[in-house]
Scaffold this motif. Structure first.
Motif, mmCIF file in Angstrom:
data_model
loop_
_atom_site.group_PDB
_atom_site.id
_atom_site.type_symbol
_atom_site.label_atom_id
_atom_site.label_comp_id
_atom_site.label_asym_id
_atom_site.label_seq_id
_atom_site.Cartn_x
_atom_site.Cartn_y
_atom_site.Cartn_z
ATOM 1 N N SER A 64 3.014 10.803 -12.022
ATOM 2 C CA SER A 64 2.990 9.451 -12.592
ATOM 3 C C SER A 64 1.604 8.884 -12.421
ATOM 4 N N ASP A 65 1.416 7.639 -12.891
ATOM 5 C CA ASP A 65 0.127 6.999 -12.715
ATOM 6 C C ASP A 65 -0.043 6.479 -11.287
ATOM 7 N N LEU A 66 0.945 6.791 -10.403
ATOM 8 C CA LEU A 66 0.842 6.442 -8.993
ATOM 9 C C LEU A 66 0.512 7.680 -8.163
ATOM 10 N N TRP A 67 1.108 8.816 -8.573
ATOM 11 C CA TRP A 67 0.977 10.051 -7.805
ATOM 12 C C TRP A 67 0.318 11.145 -8.625
ATOM 13 N N SER A 68 -0.314 12.068 -7.925
ATOM 14 C CA SER A 68 -0.705 13.350 -8.504
ATOM 15 C C SER A 68 -0.050 14.425 -7.640
ATOM 16 N N VAL A 101 16.695 7.820 -4.256
ATOM 17 C CA VAL A 101 15.431 8.364 -3.772
ATOM 18 C C VAL A 101 15.288 8.057 -2.281
ATOM 19 N N ILE A 102 15.078 9.108 -1.504
ATOM 20 C CA ILE A 102 14.878 8.952 -0.057
ATOM 21 C C ILE A 102 13.395 8.863 0.261
ATOM 22 N N ALA A 103 12.605 9.693 -0.385
ATOM 23 C CA ALA A 103 11.160 9.680 -0.102
ATOM 24 C C ALA A 103 10.384 10.171 -1.307
ATOM 25 N N LEU A 104 9.190 9.638 -1.478
ATOM 26 C CA LEU A 104 8.219 10.091 -2.466
ATOM 27 C C LEU A 104 6.917 10.351 -1.724
ATOM 28 N N LEU A 105 6.276 11.474 -2.025
ATOM 29 C CA LEU A 105 5.017 11.771 -1.351
ATOM 30 C C LEU A 105 4.114 12.575 -2.255
ATOM 31 N N GLY A 106 2.818 12.437 -2.029
ATOM 32 C CA GLY A 106 1.878 13.183 -2.853
ATOM 33 C C GLY A 106 0.460 12.666 -2.692
ATOM 34 N N TYR A 107 -0.398 13.067 -3.637
ATOM 35 C CA TYR A 107 -1.780 12.614 -3.676
ATOM 36 C C TYR A 107 -1.822 11.263 -4.386
ATOM 37 N N VAL A 108 -2.540 10.293 -3.814
ATOM 38 C CA VAL A 108 -2.706 9.011 -4.499
ATOM 39 C C VAL A 108 -3.573 9.230 -5.731
ATOM 40 N N ASN A 109 -3.126 8.668 -6.854
ATOM 41 C CA ASN A 109 -3.835 8.828 -8.115
ATOM 42 C C ASN A 109 -5.296 8.372 -7.988
ATOM 43 N N ALA A 110 -6.190 9.143 -8.617
ATOM 44 C CA ALA A 110 -7.629 8.882 -8.504
ATOM 45 C C ALA A 110 -8.007 7.487 -8.994
ATOM 46 N N ALA A 163 -9.964 0.988 -5.169
ATOM 47 C CA ALA A 163 -10.105 0.620 -3.750
ATOM 48 C C ALA A 163 -11.455 1.046 -3.186
ATOM 49 N N GLU A 164 -12.287 1.675 -4.024
ATOM 50 C CA GLU A 164 -13.616 2.166 -3.625
ATOM 51 C C GLU A 164 -13.506 3.180 -2.489
ATOM 52 N N ILE A 165 -12.525 4.096 -2.628
ATOM 53 C CA ILE A 165 -12.342 5.196 -1.678
ATOM 54 C C ILE A 165 -12.759 6.486 -2.381
ATOM 55 N N LYS A 166 -13.658 7.238 -1.762
ATOM 56 C CA LYS A 166 -14.201 8.434 -2.405
ATOM 57 C C LYS A 166 -13.687 9.718 -1.784
ATOM 58 N N GLN A 167 -12.587 9.660 -1.044
ATOM 59 C CA GLN A 167 -12.010 10.860 -0.453
ATOM 60 C C GLN A 167 -10.512 10.899 -0.761
ATOM 61 N N THR A 168 -9.951 12.106 -0.669
ATOM 62 C CA THR A 168 -8.532 12.287 -1.005
ATOM 63 C C THR A 168 -7.646 11.544 -0.013
ATOM 64 N N VAL A 169 -6.601 10.904 -0.551
ATOM 65 C CA VAL A 169 -5.631 10.186 0.284
ATOM 66 C C VAL A 169 -4.232 10.699 -0.052
ATOM 67 N N PHE A 170 -3.470 11.052 0.983
ATOM 68 C CA PHE A 170 -2.074 11.460 0.825
ATOM 69 C C PHE A 170 -1.194 10.303 1.286
ATOM 70 N N TYR A 171 -0.139 10.030 0.505
ATOM 71 C CA TYR A 171 0.712 8.877 0.817
ATOM 72 C C TYR A 171 2.173 9.252 0.648
ATOM 73 N N ALA A 172 2.980 8.786 1.583
ATOM 74 C CA ALA A 172 4.433 8.969 1.504
ATOM 75 C C ALA A 172 5.109 7.614 1.568
ATOM 76 N N ASP A 173 6.109 7.419 0.707
ATOM 77 C CA ASP A 173 6.887 6.186 0.691
ATOM 78 C C ASP A 173 8.341 6.552 0.962
ATOM 79 N N ILE A 174 8.839 6.172 2.138
ATOM 80 C CA ILE A 174 10.219 6.460 2.518
ATOM 81 C C ILE A 174 11.045 5.187 2.346
ATOM 82 N N ASN A 175 12.093 5.266 1.541
ATOM 83 C CA ASN A 175 12.988 4.119 1.351
ATOM 84 C C ASN A 175 13.891 4.023 2.577
#
Length: 820
Positions: free
Chosen positions: A664-668, A681-690, A696-708
């Motif tokens: 999605s436009d949220l995850w890669s 949905v119990i959890a969503l996790l992945g790479y934060v979309n570029a 956010a002016e972040i130039k490195q990869t960020v991994f994010y998990a969202d647990i309901n």
């Protein structure tokens, strides 16, 4: 809000030092945030002295520098290289000696011994803007010839030292938003142990000199402006303020502007009543109209910004146009200018709701709006007007050329509040018996009037400047803060109640997970639930229509309730990364808020709902690198492992979940864990979309998990911990190396294996992945292990081979797999 220690003592004669004041004010509800020693000129001109230029000759290697020797009153004359065009022998000047620190705003500059084009320089001859006593930089300051050499600049310029007391004023205590307000509270406290009074300057000397220049006032919207006062002063001379006035303002962090504006600011911080001075030449028709204007009207404010007015923005107008946004900000044309000779001075009470909404709409926060939106003293408007008028007449000259105009159409306006106080209620809330006479003394010290008294109650009238004291509980709180919280002895017994703890215990589980994450190197973060709605616009992952928007937000960055924890965490990551802290692991428990698309309920609250979520962020290296730990970037599988460990810890059975890839436009390369059957949905996790990383002016990869977290709690409600004996018979492990298509996932392999062998297959693991040379295009190699066990007997090779053959055939048929 800043209070000057010396200024405060003009209104109450106390011998308390600033630290003692800190303790008393904090206890009485005016919490002191800090105490700082300040000077009327930043730095106090330390290290600067009056010098005498003995010699001045051209620099041998420059056509614009001069080589001087300067006597500073002690020791040998100092060699100083100077670039000012007006330096000359025989002058008395201000010299910054070696080691002196000069200030330019927030920047510091230290004077050092140096060589300038080969010549030694041991100081600096200063211009007035370089030391903060003026704005000119045309050349160095030249002092009168009779100025004594060696005099400190602090003594020459009469620099005053004082203590600036910062008070963290809460919204309900605007009565303490001035020097007199603080003195009043201080006197109420000290009256319990000594005879003391606070004073305010007298305005009895106020008299109109004539009535030649009256200004008529018409209030069209009396709800927004219950009271409006004004007076005309003619023949004033706009100039610099006298030194004492400039110093007073400087000590509380205000920059002087001109004598009339400085007086309005002085009275504001003296008594808490905002004032505004209009250039009478701009009050067309000598008429002031207080009204709202048509929506969309344009108005240019003092900061030269053109603003579009709302239909409820209250304006101060002349007979043809707007002059000022009432209680918030002045207009570009109507303010006091150097050419102003006549003024109309305003003192009013504006409805706090109108001012607050207008200030938020236009993103303006001024000293005036800060006070008006909290509620100023409605009975102080005339006193403050007279006080300012007398000061203007004294300092700027002129004559008072009209009577005071006082427009107040509401006969009930400014009425004191009626409150009944019950002694039994005082004891119940505070927890101790306070003598009746003590209570009465406190109330009298707080300027509350005791109308009548019985054995059980007091009938009180509370002054209207205490906008927050209109109930019995408010009066009891006032009694306690003056009596002293520390004077209430703690009880020796503890009362408790037995409460049923709902299962599963959410707080206990949250603490359990927090401990686990913290033990694994994570830091907990807590962000504001308010965020900007722009995060959720044009995103398929969120419905922008479901955003809960805030009426009259504090700013555009805090205009909505969050739908996701992710963006707040990205702000935290960016803050740390920008400060060279790039290896980060964060987690946050928090609520997310949504607006229902359709709601048939009549209750406004039912149009909204909230969900509890757990957010996890990982970025940078897995751990700090050193001689024995090479650099190893964090990976998606590291995040996945943490999520799985959390779910196992709280009792989620993985056989009840199904996984699928999400984009999605949220995850890669995202992964979704959902409950089988219900699809929750119990959890969503992945790479934060570029795109979000770039924003956010972040130039490195960020991994994010969202647990309901709500869905997790529902899922484990029926979870029971059961005991199983250790197996008596051994496990058997078999490995397969499978050549499969790039599109095939491990989850497909695992699901097929569990379907083929339900009874004896205990575990399926992926222990190697190979993609590269010597493989056909579009293929990859998975090395998969299978653990088999029979709890009733030892497995035999024939039985094991049969199961494995069956698995191979299924993989070949369903996935097109080949054995390597």
């Amino acid at each position: 809000m800043n209070i000057s220690y010396s200024w405060l003592k003009d209104y109450i004669n106390v011998d308390l030092n600033p630290q003692q004041l800190d303790e008393i004010l904090t206890q009485t509800g005016l919490e002191v945030g800090g105490i700082e020693e300040v000077e009327t000129i930043k730095g106090g001109l330390k290290g600067l002295v009056v010098g005498h230029v003995l010699t001045c000759e051209p620099h041998p290697d420059s056509d614009h520098l001069s080589k001087t020797t300067v006597d500073v009153g002690e020791g040998e004359p100092l060699p100083i290289i100077c670039g000012a065009p007006n330096v000359a022998a025989g002058q008395k000047v201000i010299v910054a000696t070696v080691g002196t620190i000069l200030y330019d705003g927030d920047k510091e500059f230290k004077i050092k011994k140096s060589k300038i084009r080969g010549e030694v320089s041991m100081g600096m001859i200063c211009a007035e803007d370089e030391i903060g006593v003026g704005k000119s930089h045309d050349g160095i300051m030249v002092l009168p010839e009779d100025t004594k050499v060696g005099t400190t600049a602090a003594d020459y310029f009469n620099v005053k030292s004082d203590y600036q007391i910062e008070i963290d004023l809460t919204p309900n205590r605007i009565d303490g938003g001035s020097h007199i307000g603080v003195a009043r509270d201080l006197a109420a406290y000290l009256k319990q142990t000594e005879e003391i009074e606070y004073t305010r300057p007298s305005v009895d000397a106020f008299r109109p000199d004539n009535t030649d220049t009256p200004v008529t006032v018409e209030v069209e919207n009396s709800e927004a402006c219950p009271r409006y006062c004004g007076v005309t002063i003619t023949g004033v001379k706009i100039d610099e303020s006298p030194e004492w006035l400039k110093q007073r303002l400087a000590l509380i962090g205000l920059a002087p502007i001109n004598n009339v504006v400085d007086i309005t600011n002085y009275v504001l911080h003296e008594c808490g009543q905002p004032l505004h001075a209009f250039d009478l030449a701009e009050v067309k028709g000598n008429k002031v109209v207080v009204k709202t204007m048509e929506a969309g009207s344009k108005f240019t404010t003092l900061d030269e910004a053109e603003r579009e007015l709302h239909e409820n923005d209250l304006m101060i107008c002349n007979e043809s146009e707007g002059m000022c946004i009432a209680g918030v900000f002045g207009g570009e044309k109507s303010g006091v200018k150097d050419s102003t000779t006549d003024i109309f001075l305003e003192s009013a009470y504006f409805n706090p709701v109108y001012v607050r909404k207008t200030a938020r709409r236009h993103a303006l926060n001024t000293d005036a709006s800060f006070r008006f939106e909290r509620g100023v003293d409605p009975n102080q408007t005339v006193w403050a007007l007279k006080r300012a008028a007398l000061l203007i007449k004294e300092i700027a000259g002129g004559t008072i050329s009209s009577d005071v105009v006082d427009v107040c159409n509401d006969t009930e306006f400014g009425k004191w509040f009626d409150v009944t106080l019950t002694f039994a209620q005082v004891k119940r809330i505070i927890g101790i018996d306070i003598p009746v006479e003590k209570i009465k003394n406190i109330l009298t010290a707080l300027e509350m009037e005791i109308v009548s008294e019985t054995a059980e109650t007091l009938e009180l009238k509370v002054p209207p400047y205490r906008v927050d004291v209109q109930r019995e509980a408010d009066v009891i709180e006032d009694i306690l803060r003056i009596y002293g919280y520390n004077s209430v002895e703690p009880q020796l017994k503890v009362n408790s109640t037995i409460q049923y703890s709902q299962k599963p215990d959410r707080a206990q589980l949250q603490n359990l997970v927090s401990d686990q994450l913290s033990a694994n190197g994570f830091n907990e973060i807590m962000n504001n639930s308010l965020t900007k709605s722009g995060y959720y616009e044009e995103l398929s992952a969120f419905d922008a229509n479901a955003t809960v928007e805030i009426f009259n937000p504090l700013s555009i960055d805090l205009n909505a309730m969050r739908q996701s924890l992710m963006f707040g965490g990205l702000e935290n990551l960016a803050y740390n990364i920008n400060r060279k802290n790039a290896d980060l692991k964060f987690y946050e428990f928090g609520n997310c808020y949504f607006k229902r698309e359709k709601s048939t309920s009549e209750s406004p609250a039912d149009k909204y709902y909230q969900e509890a979520h757990l957010g996890i962020w990982i970025t940078g290296n897995k751990q700090n690198t050193n001689w024995c730990t090479p650099e190893a970037p964090s990976t998606f599988f590291q995040l996945k492992n943490h999520v799985e460990n959390i779910l196992r810890k709280v009792g989620v059975k993985f056989e009840s979940l199904e996984t699928k890839s999400v984009e999605s436009d949220l995850w890669s390369d995202g992964l979704e864990l959902a409950q089988k059957g219900s699809g929750k949905v119990i959890a969503l996790l992945g790479y934060v979309n570029a795109k979000h990383l770039k924003n956010a002016e972040i130039k490195q990869t960020v991994f994010y998990a969202d647990i309901n977290w709500d869905n997790v709690i529902q899922l484990i409600k029926k979870h029971k911990v059961s005991f199983t004996e250790l197996p008596k018979y051994p496990e058997v492990k078999r490995d397969l190396a499978l050549l499969i298509n790039q599109s095939v996932t491990f989850n497909q392999i695992k699901a097929l294996a569990e379907k083929v062998e339900r009874k004896l297959l205990r575990q399926v693991d992926l222990f190697d992945v190979y993609e590269g040379e010597n493989l056909p295009e579009g293929k990859k190699s998975y090395a998969v292990s299978f653990i088999l066990r029979d709890d009733e007997k030892t497995l035999k090779d024939k039985q094991i081979d049969k199961i494995m053959q069956k698995l191979i055939m299924t993989f070949e048929k369903e996935l097109g797999a080949q054995l390597r």
